[in-house]
Design a protein around this motif. Structure first.
Motif, PDB file in Angstrom:
ATOM      1  N   ASP A 133      42.165 -31.465 -16.942  1.00 45.84           N
ATOM      2  CA  ASP A 133      41.912 -30.069 -16.607  1.00 45.84           C
ATOM      3  C   ASP A 133      41.089 -29.951 -15.329  1.00 45.84           C
ATOM      4  O   ASP A 133      41.280 -29.048 -14.534  1.00 45.84           O
ATOM      5  CB  ASP A 133      41.195 -29.362 -17.755  1.00 45.84           C
ATOM      6  CG  ASP A 133      42.094 -29.197 -18.970  1.00 45.84           C
ATOM      7  OD1 ASP A 133      43.327 -29.196 -18.803  1.00 45.84           O
ATOM      8  OD2 ASP A 133      41.554 -29.073 -20.079  1.00 45.84           O
ATOM      9  N   LEU A 134      40.166 -30.896 -15.127  1.00 47.68           N
ATOM     10  CA  LEU A 134      39.353 -30.869 -13.912  1.00 47.68           C
ATOM     11  C   LEU A 134      40.192 -31.145 -12.674  1.00 47.68           C
ATOM     12  O   LEU A 134      40.038 -30.487 -11.653  1.00 47.68           O
ATOM     13  CB  LEU A 134      38.211 -31.879 -14.003  1.00 47.68           C
ATOM     14  CG  LEU A 134      37.105 -31.540 -14.989  1.00 47.68           C
ATOM     15  CD1 LEU A 134      36.110 -32.691 -15.073  1.00 47.68           C
ATOM     16  CD2 LEU A 134      36.403 -30.265 -14.604  1.00 47.68           C
ATOM     17  N   SER A 135      41.093 -32.131 -12.762  1.00 45.48           N
ATOM     18  CA  SER A 135      41.899 -32.454 -11.585  1.00 45.48           C
ATOM     19  C   SER A 135      42.799 -31.288 -11.196  1.00 45.48           C
ATOM     20  O   SER A 135      43.093 -31.090 -10.027  1.00 45.48           O
ATOM     21  CB  SER A 135      42.729 -33.719 -11.811  1.00 45.48           C
ATOM     22  OG  SER A 135      43.735 -33.503 -12.781  1.00 45.48           O
ATOM     23  N   LYS A 136      43.208 -30.480 -12.175  1.00 44.04           N
ATOM     24  CA  LYS A 136      44.047 -29.318 -11.889  1.00 44.04           C
ATOM     25  C   LYS A 136      43.268 -28.234 -11.145  1.00 44.04           C
ATOM     26  O   LYS A 136      43.842 -27.401 -10.470  1.00 44.04           O
ATOM     27  CB  LYS A 136      44.605 -28.730 -13.186  1.00 44.04           C
ATOM     28  CG  LYS A 136      45.612 -29.616 -13.864  1.00 44.04           C
ATOM     29  CD  LYS A 136      46.039 -29.009 -15.171  1.00 44.04           C
ATOM     30  CE  LYS A 136      46.930 -29.953 -15.934  1.00 44.04           C
ATOM     31  NZ  LYS A 136      47.262 -29.451 -17.267  1.00 44.04           N
ATOM     32  N   GLN A 137      41.950 -28.259 -11.270  1.00 45.92           N
ATOM     33  CA  GLN A 137      41.134 -27.240 -10.619  1.00 45.92           C
ATOM     34  C   GLN A 137      41.023 -27.464  -9.117  1.00 45.92           C
ATOM     35  O   GLN A 137      40.725 -26.542  -8.377  1.00 45.92           O
ATOM     36  CB  GLN A 137      39.737 -27.216 -11.238  1.00 45.92           C
ATOM     37  CG  GLN A 137      39.733 -26.730 -12.663  1.00 45.92           C
ATOM     38  CD  GLN A 137      38.355 -26.750 -13.275  1.00 45.92           C
ATOM     39  OE1 GLN A 137      37.360 -26.976 -12.610  1.00 45.92           O
ATOM     40  NE2 GLN A 137      38.285 -26.505 -14.566  1.00 45.92           N
ATOM     41  N   ILE A 138      41.238 -28.680  -8.676  1.00 45.44           N
ATOM     42  CA  ILE A 138      41.195 -29.000  -7.249  1.00 45.44           C
ATOM     43  C   ILE A 138      42.626 -29.311  -6.808  1.00 45.44           C
ATOM     44  O   ILE A 138      43.164 -30.363  -7.145  1.00 45.44           O
ATOM     45  CB  ILE A 138      40.286 -30.224  -6.975  1.00 45.44           C
ATOM     46  CG1 ILE A 138      38.890 -30.029  -7.549  1.00 45.44           C
ATOM     47  CG2 ILE A 138      40.251 -30.542  -5.486  1.00 45.44           C
ATOM     48  CD1 ILE A 138      38.081 -28.921  -6.917  1.00 45.44           C
ATOM     49  N   GLU A 173      32.220 -25.587  -2.521  1.00 48.92           N
ATOM     50  CA  GLU A 173      33.439 -25.072  -3.163  1.00 48.92           C
ATOM     51  C   GLU A 173      33.802 -25.904  -4.391  1.00 48.92           C
ATOM     52  O   GLU A 173      34.150 -25.356  -5.443  1.00 48.92           O
ATOM     53  CB  GLU A 173      34.602 -25.053  -2.171  1.00 48.92           C
ATOM     54  CG  GLU A 173      35.914 -24.581  -2.752  1.00 48.92           C
ATOM     55  CD  GLU A 173      35.899 -23.148  -3.284  1.00 48.92           C
ATOM     56  OE1 GLU A 173      36.863 -22.789  -3.988  1.00 48.92           O
ATOM     57  OE2 GLU A 173      34.947 -22.383  -3.022  1.00 48.92           O
ATOM     58  N   ARG A 181      31.388 -25.035  -7.065  1.00 52.02           N
ATOM     59  CA  ARG A 181      31.682 -23.700  -7.603  1.00 52.02           C
ATOM     60  C   ARG A 181      32.825 -23.760  -8.613  1.00 52.02           C
ATOM     61  O   ARG A 181      32.776 -23.147  -9.678  1.00 52.02           O
ATOM     62  CB  ARG A 181      32.049 -22.738  -6.463  1.00 52.02           C
ATOM     63  CG  ARG A 181      32.293 -21.301  -6.924  1.00 52.02           C
ATOM     64  CD  ARG A 181      32.896 -20.452  -5.828  1.00 52.02           C
ATOM     65  NE  ARG A 181      34.263 -20.827  -5.515  1.00 52.02           N
ATOM     66  CZ  ARG A 181      35.330 -20.486  -6.256  1.00 52.02           C
ATOM     67  NH1 ARG A 181      35.177 -19.775  -7.357  1.00 52.02           N
ATOM     68  NH2 ARG A 181      36.543 -20.855  -5.902  1.00 52.02           N
ATOM     69  N   VAL A 182      33.856 -24.519  -8.289  1.00 55.20           N
ATOM     70  CA  VAL A 182      35.035 -24.603  -9.150  1.00 55.20           C
ATOM     71  C   VAL A 182      34.735 -25.402 -10.423  1.00 55.20           C
ATOM     72  O   VAL A 182      35.085 -24.984 -11.524  1.00 55.20           O
ATOM     73  CB  VAL A 182      36.221 -25.226  -8.376  1.00 55.20           C
ATOM     74  CG1 VAL A 182      37.372 -25.549  -9.301  1.00 55.20           C
ATOM     75  CG2 VAL A 182      36.675 -24.287  -7.266  1.00 55.20           C
ATOM     76  N   VAL A 183      34.084 -26.534 -10.275  1.00 59.52           N
ATOM     77  CA  VAL A 183      33.858 -27.440 -11.400  1.00 59.52           C
ATOM     78  C   VAL A 183      32.712 -26.958 -12.289  1.00 59.52           C
ATOM     79  O   VAL A 183      32.756 -27.104 -13.505  1.00 59.52           O
ATOM     80  CB  VAL A 183      33.594 -28.875 -10.891  1.00 59.52           C
ATOM     81  CG1 VAL A 183      33.229 -29.814 -12.017  1.00 59.52           C
ATOM     82  CG2 VAL A 183      34.813 -29.385 -10.142  1.00 59.52           C
ATOM     83  N   GLN A 184      31.679 -26.418 -11.683  1.00 59.80           N
ATOM     84  CA  GLN A 184      30.495 -25.914 -12.383  1.00 59.80           C
ATOM     85  C   GLN A 184      29.844 -26.962 -13.283  1.00 59.80           C
ATOM     86  O   GLN A 184      29.439 -26.676 -14.416  1.00 59.80           O
ATOM     87  CB  GLN A 184      30.829 -24.648 -13.169  1.00 59.80           C
ATOM     88  CG  GLN A 184      31.224 -23.513 -12.260  1.00 59.80           C
ATOM     89  CD  GLN A 184      31.371 -22.191 -12.972  1.00 59.80           C
ATOM     90  OE1 GLN A 184      31.160 -22.078 -14.160  1.00 59.80           O
ATOM     91  NE2 GLN A 184      31.735 -21.181 -12.216  1.00 59.80           N
TER      92      GLN A 184
END
Length: 90
Positions: free
Chosen positions: A6-11, A46, A49-52
Motif C-alpha cells: 500500500d505504501l509503494s502505491k502511494q508514491i 512531499e 506528507r503522503v506517507v505520514q
C-alpha cells in the motif's frame, strides 16, 4: 525486502524515478527511504506528507537505486499484468 504494498502505491513510479526516491521496508523506527544524493527538501516533504510516518533516510548510489526501484515497481506491475491476463481469459 519486505515492503508494505500500500505504501509503494502511494508514491507513483514516475515520481520515484524522477526524484530519486524509493520507499523500502517498514521497521519499528519508521520506513526506509532509499534516495539518491540529489534528494531535495521539497521532495522529502512531499514523501513525508503522503506517507505520514517517520522516514529513515538511506542514501544509495545509482546502481543501488535502480535495483530498489525495479524490486518495488516491477513486482507491482507483474501482479497487475497477471490480473489483466486473467480478465482477458474470462
Amino acid at each position: 525486502m519486505t515492503m508494505d504494498k500500500d505504501l509503494s502505491k502511494q508514491i507513483p513510479y514516475s515520481f520515484a524515478k524522477t526524484h530519486g526516491v524509493v520507499l523500502g521496508e517498514e521497521t519499528r523506527k519508521g520506513i526506509k527511504l532509499f534516495h539518491l544524493s540529489s534528494l531535495s527538501l521539497p521532495v522529502l516533504a512531499e514523501v513525508q506528507r503522503v506517507v505520514q510516518k517517520h522516514l529513515i533516510l538511506e542514501p544509495v548510489d545509482e546502481v543501488q537505486f535502480q535495483q530498489h526501484l525495479s524490486q518495488v515497481y516491477q513486482s507491482k506491475s507483474s501482479v497487475l499484468d497477471a490480473a489483466e491476463i486473467m480478465e482477458e481469459d474470462m
